[in-house]
Design an enzyme around this catalytic site. Structure first.
Site, PDB file in Angstrom:
ATOM      1  N   LYS A   1     -15.875  -1.137   3.147  1.00  0.00           N
ATOM      2  CA  LYS A   1     -15.195  -1.494   1.903  1.00  0.00           C
ATOM      3  C   LYS A   1     -16.265  -1.975   0.928  1.00  0.00           C
ATOM      4  CE  LYS A   1     -10.916  -3.135   4.136  1.00  0.00           C
ATOM      5  NZ  LYS A   1     -10.172  -4.361   4.540  1.00  0.00           N
TER       6      LYS A   1
ATOM      7  N   GLU B   1       0.812  -1.214   0.000  1.00  0.00           N
ATOM      8  CA  GLU B   1       0.000   0.000   0.000  1.00  0.00           C
ATOM      9  C   GLU B   1       0.848   1.268   0.000  1.00  0.00           C
ATOM     10  OE1 GLU B   1      -3.091  -0.018   2.895  1.00  0.00           O
ATOM     11  OE2 GLU B   1      -4.008  -1.843   2.114  1.00  0.00           O
TER      12      GLU B   1
END
Length: 436
Positions: A338, A206
């Site tokens: 999400k 990430e």
């Protein structure tokens, strides 16, 4: 009324170089929407399943079956529908798949299509996506408080450290611009410290630094040092946020911290994390125990729920019913949202609403396998959710989302930034009240 005239799926590639699904939804007036499905590495067992082909080609991760879902049954179900009926479009897809985790169609097929419908509806009324979301769901838009990774660990960094995300938040900033500036200073200060000590292994999935620490707590010590090196006092404008992702190293109430060469039960893990909360300026903590450790989550919330934001991710998997159950037993006080974890926009919004109805926080989040899609920047802003978790401060699939928030700020104005409001019920918020 504008009608969906075609739905087309194609294979594109995510930030890991793996195949993923992109969908175009085209309307009878020529307007269209496009979205791409992200993919997670650390996944809850109850979240929507990406449909992958398996086999040897492309490491088994090809998505031809998911594309068949999009271009076949999903397209057939959606063509002719009113694009403004997001709930109806999502319900039509759900009706095609009786499996609880979208195993038939694939969660990657449904999420890309659902988001593309949302984009098409915004295009149809000639509004930016955040504005369409705000209008459609009757919410007040605001720029969120970012949660930004400095060190990556767990499944995102070869498990070099057990804890998945060591992040900062800047609730003391007055604008989104200021958050970006301070984060820049902290991020590169951390890299300098690690390089000097020989602790830097590269960059994780990430975009955060990939560390070579000797213990999990060394990451916290280094993060505090980086905040100080950046000219900030830890706990004032800048605080720490952790994603423990305990399901990745724990099962049936037993947890194994490989870096520390230590095994412990749920009570010992809670005590260890409680010691960290006492020693470091941590204002938010995600998945402190495993998804199967409900009593552990209840106990952690009982002990620390008035001190820290406690986010359920693998435990709640963007599921409104699970949020309600958790609230009933006293577990967590915030949820990670999400969209691909649920599989559709409507289910994600239902989860967001269930959380806010309980007085909980709601953090809109990216996944470790990401793309140039900026949908979540608009969702977080349009819903006025208050918090956005994207990853780190490098790599274009991360920065494109932060940069999109800066563009939105030009329209909404700097005053639309929520600042420390989402952390009002943590020790940080109480400290600010005392100061005022």
């Amino acid at each position: 009324m504008s009608i969906i005239s075609s739905v087309k799926g194609r294979r594109v590639w995510d930030s890991r170089g793996h195949p993923t699904v992109e969908v175009d939804v085209i309307l009878n007036n020529g307007a269209f929407g496009r979205a791409i499905a992200p993919a997670g590495a650390s996944r809850g067992t109850r979240e929507a399943i990406d449909l992958r082909d398996g086999g040897n080609a492309l490491r088994g991760k090809d998505v031809s079956q998911a594309l068949q879902s999009v271009n076949g049954p999903i397209a057939k179900a959606l063509v002719g529908r009113d694009v403004s009926d997001q709930a109806g479009a999502d319900a039509a897809m759900l009706a095609l798949d009786p499996s609880p985790l979208k195993e038939t169609l694939g969660g990657n097929a449904t999420v890309a299509t659902s988001l593309a419908v949302l984009h098409a509806a915004a295009s149809d009324v000639q509004k930016p996506l955040w504005q369409h979301v705000s209008d459609h769901y009757s919410t007040k838009p605001s720029l969120p408080l970012p949660e930004i990774q400095i060190f990556g660990g767990g499944a995102h960094a070869g498990r070099r450290v057990d804890i998945q995300d060591f992040m900062i938040m800047v609730p003391g900033a007055s604008t989104f611009n200021e958050v970006m500036e301070i984060t820049n200073e902290v991020y590169f200060a951390a890299g300098d410290i690690m390089a000097r000590k020989g602790k830097l292994a590269g960059v994780a999935d990430e975009g955060g630094w990939w560390p070579m620490f000797d213990s999990n707590e060394e990451a916290l010590e280094t993060l505090v040092a980086a905040i100080e090196k950046a000219g900030e006092k830890p706990g004032e404008r800048v605080v720490i946020s952790l994603d423990i992702a305990a399901s990745e190293f724990g099962k049936n109430g037993t947890y194994r911290l490989a870096l520390d060469d230590r095994s412990m039960d749920s009570a010992a893990l809670i005590d260890m994390l409680g010691g960290w909360l006492d020693a470091y300026p941590i204002a938010s903590i995600e998945d402190p125990v495993g998804e199967d450790d409900v009593q552990g989550m209840v106990e952690f919330t009982r002990r620390f729920g008035e001190q820290v934001q406690i986010i359920g991710d693998d435990y709640l998997v963007t599921n409104a019913d699970l949020v309600k159950e958790a609230a009933h037993v006293g577990a967590c006080n915030a949820v990670l949202v999400k969209v691909n974890q649920a599989g559709t926009v409507s289910e994600s919004i239902d989860t967001f609403k269930a959380a806010t109805a309980q007085g909980w926080g709601a953090v809109v989040s990216a996944r470790s396998g990401e793309t140039e899609d900026t949908s979540i920047s608009h969702l977080s802003t349009g819903l006025g959710g208050g918090q956005l978790k994207v990853g780190s401060f490098t790599r274009s699939e991360r920065m494109v989302k932060w940069n999109e928030c800066l563009r939105i700020q030009d329209v909404l104005g700097e005053q639309s930034f929520v600042g420390g409001a989402p952390l009002a019920n943590t020790w940080w918020g109480n400290t600010q009240k005392e100061k005022s």
